[in-house]
Every structure is written in C-alpha cells, then in structure tokens.
Write a protein that holds these residues in place. Structure first.
Motif, PDB file in Angstrom:
ATOM      1  N   ASN A 174       9.028 -15.794  -5.359  1.00  0.00           N
ATOM      2  CA  ASN A 174      10.170 -16.405  -6.036  1.00  0.00           C
ATOM      3  C   ASN A 174      10.411 -17.765  -5.394  1.00  0.00           C
ATOM      4  O   ASN A 174      11.114 -17.886  -4.395  1.00  0.00           O
ATOM      5  N   THR A 177      14.108 -19.063  -4.938  1.00  0.00           N
ATOM      6  CA  THR A 177      14.802 -18.507  -3.772  1.00  0.00           C
ATOM      7  C   THR A 177      14.253 -19.078  -2.474  1.00  0.00           C
ATOM      8  O   THR A 177      15.011 -19.414  -1.550  1.00  0.00           O
ATOM      9  N   THR A 180      15.458 -22.659  -2.014  1.00  0.00           N
ATOM     10  CA  THR A 180      16.909 -22.693  -1.811  1.00  0.00           C
ATOM     11  C   THR A 180      17.267 -22.367  -0.373  1.00  0.00           C
ATOM     12  O   THR A 180      18.041 -23.100   0.283  1.00  0.00           O
ATOM     13  N   TRP A 181      16.706 -21.280   0.158  1.00  0.00           N
ATOM     14  CA  TRP A 181      17.045 -20.868   1.523  1.00  0.00           C
ATOM     15  C   TRP A 181      16.452 -21.802   2.568  1.00  0.00           C
ATOM     16  O   TRP A 181      17.112 -22.139   3.559  1.00  0.00           O
TER      17      TRP A 181
END
Length: 294
Positions: A174, A177, A180-181
């Motif tokens: 993903n 995700t 983003t992190w």
C-alpha cells in the motif's frame, strides 16, 4: 542509522517506481531499442549524486572553521528545504505521476529517442540529489560517523529489491500508506536537521544566540550514552539546544505538520451519495459507487 535507512528506502523506492513506470511503458509501446539509452540516463542520474556526496564530504576540509560551519549550516537548511518540498510534492502528484511520466516519454520517444536520457536523468536524478543532500546533512549532524551512510545504503538496496518485486508483481505494498507514514517521520527528522543547521550558522557567527541554551538535560540523557546516540541518530536529538534552535525546531514541526495533515485530509476521497430519487442502476448511482470504492 534507522532514520537514514528510512530515507534511503523512501527515496530509493520513489526512484525504483519511476524506473519501473518508464521501463514498462517503453516495453508497452514496443520501443525496446531505447532501453539502453534509458539505462544510460539512469546511470548518469546515479553517478551525479555520488559525486555530490563526495564533494560535500571532502570538499569543506580545506576551509576555516567558520567557513565550514557556514557551508555545513547552509547546506543543512537547503537539504531540509528539498526534503520538505519532496514530501509535499509526492503527496500532491502521486496519483498523476504515472500519466505525467507517460506524457514526457511520448515526447522523448520521437526520432532516435535520445530524449529518454533526459527524462531518466531528471526523473531519477532528483531523488538522488535529495538523498545525497539529506543523508550528508544527517551524517554531519552526528559527527561524521559511518553508520548513517551505511543505513542509507541498506535502505536504497532494500528499495531496489522491492522495486523489482513490485515490477514483477511478486509483492504488493500500500504505497499511499507507506509514503504517508514515512513522510510524517521525515518531518520529524528534518526538524532535527533544521535545528542542527541553525546551530552551525550560530557557530559561524551568521545568526545570534550561540551559547545561550534553552535547557540542558545532558545529565539525564548524555549524548555519549547508547540511548542518547540512538536518539541523535534517529531524530538529531540535542540535549542542550540554544533558544534559536529550539524555536526553529518547534516552528518547523508545527507549521509543516499542519500543512501536511491538511494536504492529506483534502486529498482523502469523500463518499458521494446519489440522489434519493435516482434508481440504483442509473449512471449517477454507478458514479457514486465508483467514488466510494476509490
């Protein structure tokens, strides 16, 4: 080492995704004759950041102390600027990156296809230069230790393997995700590099407040202790920052995090409800269902 591993992994994975998109598109349009030119451009894009890293590492040694601090502090600020721009650029253009690269390749494939070299150099080289600057800044902030450089190299190697596996379809990640992190974590790391750059500029006499410390917790968390070393290596922890360093760190983290969260909230897909009077099989309902699914 962990911070630089994640930097190398993130930047390397971005570059690997770009390379995968370029190679897949060239194969799709049956222009395998330009693949050598593509790899040549990628090779140039790899060599240039290595040369930049060598220049940053060994170039300043012939300068005076003040000049070294001025160069180091200035480049640290520049590195933070590049990484901050990269974080927001990735969040803004990730969805359209594939089509953008395809459009550039369509123009570059005209004639003999030498434009592919330029596309590869610009697309991959940007990631390499950002990585070289930021890794150098983090290495300098921990006193020139070799562990951060090894961490970055391991991250890049991991990214190459993941990029190949993604291209072949052996693994699925993903990516939204993931970016983003890691973007949020890089904001924290960049805040430490920013504070370190401010300290260098204070030592060079360009900024005031050198030696005026906001607090000193070196007794509780000694910089030479294993946990102090870990914190310094991950987030550039400083047990005794100046007031200007602390203020710069707080301001950077607060402002960038605020805009980062706003960007991701604005970019999140929102469900669209079909009008109550529309039958379930109308185009309006189908469009709403597709929006929710996305």
């Amino acid at each position: 080492m962990l911070a630089n591993y994640l930097i190398g992994l993130r930047e390397g994975l971005e570059a690997a995704l770009v390379v995968g998109i370029l190679v897949a598109y060239i194969v799709k349009v049956k222009r395998q004759d330009v693949l050598r030119k593509l790899w040549f451009g990628i090779g140039v894009a790899v060599v240039v950041p290595l040369g930049l890293g060598a220049l940053l590492t060994w170039g300043p040694y012939g300068l005076s102390f003040e000049a070294q601090e001025l160069v180091g502090g200035g480049l640290s600020i520049v590195a933070v600027g590049f990484v901050t721009w990269m974080i927001f650029w990735m969040g803004r253009t990730a969805r359209s990156m594939k089509s953008t690269l395809h459009n550039r390749l369509d123009a570059a494939l005209l004639g003999a296809g030498w434009g592919v070299v330029i596309v590869a150099m610009l697309s991959v080289g940007r990631e390499g230069i950002e990585t070289a600057l930021f890794v150098w800044a983090t290495v300098a902030s921990v006193g020139g230790s070799w562990e951060p450089a090894v961490g970055a190299l391991l991250g890049i190697l991991t990214a190459v393997v993941l990029g190949y596996l993604l291209y072949r379809g052996f693994v699925k990640i993903n990516l939204g995700t993931f970016f983003t992190w890691t973007g949020g974590f890089l904001i924290l790391v960049a805040g430490g590099v920013f504070a370190y750059g401010i300290g260098d500029l204070q030592e060079a006499g360009l900024l005031p407040g050198a030696g005026i410390h906001a607090y000193d917790i070196s007794g509780m968390i000694p910089a030479s202790s294993w946990y102090g070393t870990v914190l310094q290596g991950i987030v550039n922890f400083n047990p005794s920052p100046t007031w200007l360093q602390m203020g710069g760190w707080v301001a950077y983290i607060a402002v960038v995090t605020c805009f980062y969260v706003r960007q991701h909230i604005a970019g999140s897909p929102r469900p669209v409800r079909a009008p109550a009077s529309a039958p379930a099989d109308t185009p309006v309902a189908e469009s709403a269902a597709q929006t929710v699914a996305s």
